[in-house]
Each structure stands twice: as C-alpha cells, then as structure tokens.
Design an enzyme around this catalytic site. Sequence first.
Site, PDB file in Angstrom:
ATOM      1  N   GLU A  38     -29.888  28.533  35.817  1.00  0.00           N
ATOM      2  CA  GLU A  38     -29.905  27.847  37.107  1.00  0.00           C
ATOM      3  C   GLU A  38     -28.502  27.730  37.703  1.00  0.00           C
ATOM      4  O   GLU A  38     -28.319  27.873  38.906  1.00  0.00           O
ATOM      5  CB  GLU A  38     -30.532  26.454  36.965  1.00  0.00           C
ATOM      6  CG  GLU A  38     -32.031  26.465  36.746  1.00  0.00           C
ATOM      7  CD  GLU A  38     -32.798  27.097  37.904  1.00  0.00           C
ATOM      8  OE1 GLU A  38     -32.295  27.092  39.044  1.00  0.00           O
ATOM      9  OE2 GLU A  38     -33.908  27.615  37.667  1.00  0.00           O
ATOM     10  N   THR A  44     -25.994  33.201  43.932  1.00  0.00           N
ATOM     11  CA  THR A  44     -26.002  34.536  43.344  1.00  0.00           C
ATOM     12  C   THR A  44     -27.442  35.021  43.182  1.00  0.00           C
ATOM     13  O   THR A  44     -28.323  34.233  42.851  1.00  0.00           O
ATOM     14  CB  THR A  44     -25.311  34.532  41.961  1.00  0.00           C
ATOM     15  OG1 THR A  44     -24.081  33.793  42.047  1.00  0.00           O
ATOM     16  CG2 THR A  44     -24.997  35.939  41.496  1.00  0.00           C
ATOM     17  N   LEU A  81     -18.766  36.413  38.540  1.00  0.00           N
ATOM     18  CA  LEU A  81     -19.785  35.568  39.177  1.00  0.00           C
ATOM     19  C   LEU A  81     -19.194  34.688  40.280  1.00  0.00           C
ATOM     20  O   LEU A  81     -19.911  34.208  41.149  1.00  0.00           O
ATOM     21  CB  LEU A  81     -20.477  34.664  38.138  1.00  0.00           C
ATOM     22  CG  LEU A  81     -21.568  35.326  37.296  1.00  0.00           C
ATOM     23  CD1 LEU A  81     -22.004  34.394  36.174  1.00  0.00           C
ATOM     24  CD2 LEU A  81     -22.766  35.696  38.164  1.00  0.00           C
ATOM     25  N   TYR A 119     -30.169  19.531  42.871  1.00  0.00           N
ATOM     26  CA  TYR A 119     -30.989  20.708  42.599  1.00  0.00           C
ATOM     27  C   TYR A 119     -30.995  21.059  41.110  1.00  0.00           C
ATOM     28  O   TYR A 119     -32.053  21.192  40.492  1.00  0.00           O
ATOM     29  CB  TYR A 119     -30.500  21.916  43.403  1.00  0.00           C
ATOM     30  CG  TYR A 119     -31.100  23.198  42.884  1.00  0.00           C
ATOM     31  CD1 TYR A 119     -32.418  23.515  43.163  1.00  0.00           C
ATOM     32  CD2 TYR A 119     -30.380  24.043  42.041  1.00  0.00           C
ATOM     33  CE1 TYR A 119     -33.004  24.666  42.637  1.00  0.00           C
ATOM     34  CE2 TYR A 119     -30.948  25.183  41.516  1.00  0.00           C
ATOM     35  CZ  TYR A 119     -32.265  25.486  41.821  1.00  0.00           C
ATOM     36  OH  TYR A 119     -32.846  26.603  41.284  1.00  0.00           O
ATOM     37  N   ASP A 137     -34.849  24.415  46.282  1.00  0.00           N
ATOM     38  CA  ASP A 137     -33.824  25.429  46.518  1.00  0.00           C
ATOM     39  C   ASP A 137     -34.125  26.140  47.829  1.00  0.00           C
ATOM     40  O   ASP A 137     -35.057  25.772  48.559  1.00  0.00           O
ATOM     41  CB  ASP A 137     -33.734  26.398  45.339  1.00  0.00           C
ATOM     42  CG  ASP A 137     -34.919  27.361  45.269  1.00  0.00           C
ATOM     43  OD1 ASP A 137     -35.936  27.130  45.953  1.00  0.00           O
ATOM     44  OD2 ASP A 137     -34.824  28.350  44.518  1.00  0.00           O
TER      45      ASP A 137
END
Length: 329
Positions: A38, A44, A81, A119, A137
């Site tokens: 998550e 991403t 990332l 979230y 989300d």
Amino acid sequence: MNTNQSVTTSLIKWYEKNKRALPWRKPKRNPYHIWVSEVMLQQTTVNTVIPYYEKFIKKFKTLKALAETPLEEVIPYWSGLGYYSRIKNMHKAAQIIHKQKFFPKTYKDLLKLPGFGPYTARAVSSLAFDEKTGVLDANVIRVFTRYLGFKKAWWNKPARDFLQKEVDKWMVKSPPSILNQALMELGSLVCTAQKPLCLICPIKKNCQAFKLNQAHLIPLKKTKKEKEIWFWKPTIHIKKNQVALTKNHSLPVLKNYPLFPGKAIRKDTPPKQYNFIHSITHHTIFVLLSKKTTHTNQPVSWIHIKDLQKKNPSSLIQKILQYKTNTAI
C-alpha cells in the site's frame, strides 16, 4: 444511501472472477506485506510497483528484518520509487511495531505511527484485519462519485468525509478485506479515469452516472498544481573515487538528503543556459553544472561513489555524474 446488498454481492462475485494475481494478495493475509504494498502504491502504478515489491520482500521477508536493518541499507531497495519520505517513515514505524511486539489492528491505532495517513491506516486495518472501514483511494473515489452522481469538489474535506461515510456503509454486511479490494479493482480495471467500460460494470444498474450518461463528467477535475521552475548550479568535487556532498537545504525536494553543494533559486521563467532538466513531482529543475574547481563554503562530507545510492537513492545524483563523465566538464 442505503446499501443495496445485491450490489455488493454482485461486485464481490465480479471481483472473485476478475481479480488480478498480485503478489501481495495471498490467502493468508500478512499485515506487513499489505502495508509495504500500500505504501509503494501511493503515487505509483501497480505494474511499476510489482518488481520493486518482490525485490523488497525477498530482502526484508519480515517486519523484524526491516526494523533491524539500518536505514541506509534499506534505501537502495526503494531506489527508483521516489517520494523517499515514505521509506523513512516505514522504517521508523517498523521499528516501533517491532519494539511493541504487536501489529496494531485498528486504523485509529495505526494512525499513531509515522507515515500512516487516513488511507494507509484504513487499507491495512481493513485488508489485513477485516476492520469495517472503507478505503478511499483515487479508484474508489471515482467509483463512488460516479455511482452517486456526486458532482462536488471531492478533494475538499466535507466532500471526502461524506464519501468516507458512504463507503463505510458498504462494509457493514460484507467482508471489508474483499469488498475494499473489489472497489479498488473495479476503479482500476473498469471504472477508469479515461473511457470507463460501463457496459461490463457489475453495478451499472444502480450507477447514477451510467443512468445519466455522465461518467465522462464525474468526478470533477481537480486543478493541477502549477509547476515550479528551479535553477540549480551544483559543483562537483571528486577525489580518489569520493565525491563531496552537503545536506540539501536549497532545493525544494530531497530535503536533508546529501546532494552536491550549490545554490538553487526559484525562477519565473526557464533559464536560457542549462545542461539538463530533472523533474520531481511538480518541480522542474534546470541543472547547470558549475565549472568551479575550488572548494565550496558549505560543509561537506566525502562519500565513496559506490555508497552514493545508500546515502541518496535519487536518480538526480547519478544523472549529474553521468553527464559530467560524458561531457568532461
């Protein structure tokens, strides 16, 4: 809105038939694996995350392994990332969870940990522990705004609070670990941002946007943050395979990470002279390598080139070194 049980049943049946075989979706739910996935998935795409996730979990098989590894040895496994504050916070939280010897099971307890926002906390608590809370989300926001015909600024707190309450209602009579994933999968595969596949949607009969042919108008478009233009003139000092770096207080990104010394200034218009452009989030950085050979006034540390990725995993440093090597500045 009263949740129609047949709607959630149809959605779950669709999900079980169409869900992707993602590496973090295992029959035996692992909160650590779910948490890592998550956090990686923030900002991403799934296809980008999968190889990073598999490499990360192969190296740090357990939360204990992550917590006991020094941060500088963890960072290279996040390299590429971006948004590096995520891995710093994850490492801090892993150490806290390991020390307390239990993984918090509610989103309210998870919110107390570094890096756990609304979230992520709800995602982990619902997917790993079946806490009856909805996960809001981008995919779920798109599904719910269309389903409800909701034409308000979903990014504002009152609207998000409303949507959160609505998605929470769906979790009361269905397993949140499955239903939340079904909603996210629906938004990713069917109720897409561009050209949604409404005709194959399992809940289209109850969807207001479908009934009114307004899926292309919902959700409302959020105004994109204006790009910032920055001009940075770093100086490169190299001796015996070591480079001089200083803690970044000048560029608006990669705060406190070691970077090459040099002043960065914000500009209204792009500079006419630069070597290359590097983009991070909403920042466009025009880089002009300084030809100075004298030492900078900024305090520096000498780092061996092979250790650079441990100190700063951003591709910006490698890009500068490569440019310098290729052009012999």
